[in-house]
Design an enzyme around this catalytic site. Structure first.
Site, PDB file in Angstrom:
ATOM      1  CB  SER A 161     -20.354  57.914  53.999  1.00  0.00           C
ATOM      2  OG  SER A 161     -19.290  59.027  53.550  1.00  0.00           O
ATOM      3  CE  LYS A 208     -19.882  60.814  50.577  1.00  0.00           C
ATOM      4  NZ  LYS A 208     -19.203  60.801  51.787  1.00  0.00           N
ATOM      5  CE1 TYR A 228     -20.226  64.579  51.873  1.00  0.00           C
ATOM      6  CE2 TYR A 228     -18.542  65.884  52.880  1.00  0.00           C
ATOM      7  CZ  TYR A 228     -19.101  64.680  52.501  1.00  0.00           C
ATOM      8  OH  TYR A 228     -18.465  63.581  52.647  1.00  0.00           O
ATOM      9  CE1 TYR A 235     -17.587  55.670  51.617  1.00  0.00           C
ATOM     10  CE2 TYR A 235     -16.607  54.023  53.092  1.00  0.00           C
ATOM     11  CZ  TYR A 235     -17.432  55.097  52.721  1.00  0.00           C
ATOM     12  OH  TYR A 235     -18.088  55.703  54.087  1.00  0.00           O
ATOM     13  CB  VAL A 255     -15.367  57.432  58.167  1.00  0.00           C
ATOM     14  CG1 VAL A 255     -14.445  56.840  57.111  1.00  0.00           C
ATOM     15  CG2 VAL A 255     -15.774  58.831  58.359  1.00  0.00           C
TER      16      VAL A 255
HETATM   17  N1  GLN Z   1     -17.439  63.236  56.501  1.00  0.00           N
HETATM   18  C1  GLN Z   1     -16.703  62.229  56.082  1.00  0.00           C
HETATM   19  C2  GLN Z   1     -15.746  62.919  54.951  1.00  0.00           C
HETATM   20  O1  GLN Z   1     -16.238  63.720  54.226  1.00  0.00           O
HETATM   21  C3  GLN Z   1     -17.428  61.252  55.547  1.00  0.00           C
HETATM   22  C4  GLN Z   1     -16.644  60.171  54.734  1.00  0.00           C
HETATM   23  C5  GLN Z   1     -17.265  58.780  54.901  1.00  0.00           C
HETATM   24  O2  GLN Z   1     -17.981  58.551  55.974  1.00  0.00           O
HETATM   25  N2  GLN Z   1     -16.712  57.646  54.407  1.00  0.00           N
HETATM   26  O3  GLN Z   1     -14.683  62.845  54.836  1.00  0.00           O
END
Ligand code: GLN
Length: 310
Positions: free
Chosen positions: A68, A71, A192, A244, A262
């Site tokens: 993430s 992002k 993505y 988050y 994650v």
């Molecule tokens: N690739 C992961 C997903 O889309 C990224 C989520 C994350 O790092 N929180 O679920």
């Protein structure tokens, strides 16, 4: 960090030892099967100052997928290719108390660019000939800002997530059904997930963070790699939405705009001072690295990094 190098190093080492109380706590993410293929107690820390000083500890060269943290790149590229207004009519800017892959915080649009629905939206706004071309632009952006050309697509992680991405598929199709984007949802999702699968290490990630901390200017350069107006959006969104549903409490405890992934990585920014990257794969229920959070909280105190207490 108004200490000399030896004192900074001493305080960092002391903080790392204190953070050992978090060893063994939390679980490695398993919903992307390939993410389980790590030593769960791996640990790495890198700090890069805006003047280019570096401090590295643990397995600082170990490659992991940034997940993430990408992002940030999706938002960066979307803001590069569109106006701020165009981006923020399609995605909100508010934190959410729902988990990162929840469908709930999508009403007329995703709550913010740092949950999955938001990053799938910003991915749809990245320009390019096709998915390969768009991804190359995102990856090149990361290489340019991190000052290293090591970053690459981790194919095993990418394929593993592509096979298990039913939730993200649902999110992409839902956004398309809401008219948020016209593009093919499969292609948007592919882009993505490729960005999530960018492999890097804490050294390069902390350099990337140091550029954000340096108003977007390259370290020891006068060249702006990211326009200041975009840096301000990214860093403030990291502060309000980067961790988050834990973002508010984390900001209160740590006081540094941060973004986690994650895989167990966290990137923290101290504007005007440094970028910090931590990697430790065991996560708490909110999907954030347990030891990473613990260490950043200790470092914030030991090195006087809390941006709200200056
Ligand atoms: N690739 C992961 C997903 O889309 C990224 C989520 C994350 O790092 N929180 O679920």
């Amino acid at each position: 960090m108004f200490f000399d190098r030896n004192e900074i190093d001493r305080r960092i080492r002391q903080s790392i030892v204190k953070s050992e109380r978090a060893i063994g706590k939390g679980e490695v993410a398993s919903y992307i099967p390939e993410l389980l293929n790590v030593d769960s107690d791996t640990f790495a820390l890198a700090i890069t100052s805006t003047t280019g000083d570096t401090y590295y500890y643990g397995e600082a060269d170990k490659e992991f997928s940034i997940q993430s943290i990408s992002k940030i790149l999706d938002l960066l590229a979307a803001l590069h290719d569109n106006t701020i207004e165009e981006v923020y009519t399609k995605v909100g800017s508010e934190p959410t108390s729902y988990e990162f892959n929840s469908l709930v915080p999508i009403t007329d649009r995703a709550a913010n660019p740092f949950i999955n629905a938001g990053a799938i939206t910003t991915s749809s706004m990245i320009r390019g000939l096709d998915v390969d071309d768009k991804f190359e632009r995102v990856l090149d952006y990361y290489k340019l800002i991190s000052g290293s050309d090591k970053a690459r697509l981790m194919k095993d992680i990418y394929e593993s997530e592509m096979e298990t991405s039913v939730r993200n598929k649902a999110i992409a199709y839902y956004l398309k059904s809401k008219g948020i984007f016209d593009e093919n949802p499969e292609e948007v999702l592919d882009l993505y997930i490729r960005s999530c699968s960018i492999g890097s290490n804490v050294k390069d990630l902390s350099h990337f963070g140091a550029v954000l901390a340096n108003k977007g200017y390259g370290l020891n350069e006068t060249k702006d790699l990211i326009p200041e107006s975009i840096v301000s959006i990214i860093v403030s969104q990291m502060a309000s939405c980067g961790m988050y549903e834990n973002s508010g409490r984390y900001l209160m405890d740590v006081g540094m705009p941060s973004k986690s992934g994650v895989s167990g990585a966290i990137l923290a920014i101290v504007p005007g001072l440094c970028g910090i990257a931590v990697y430790s794969p065991r996560l708490d229920k909110t999907g954030n690295s347990v030891r990473g959070k613990e260490l950043l909280k200790i470092l914030s105190y030991e090195l006087d990094l809390n941006i709200f207490v200056r």
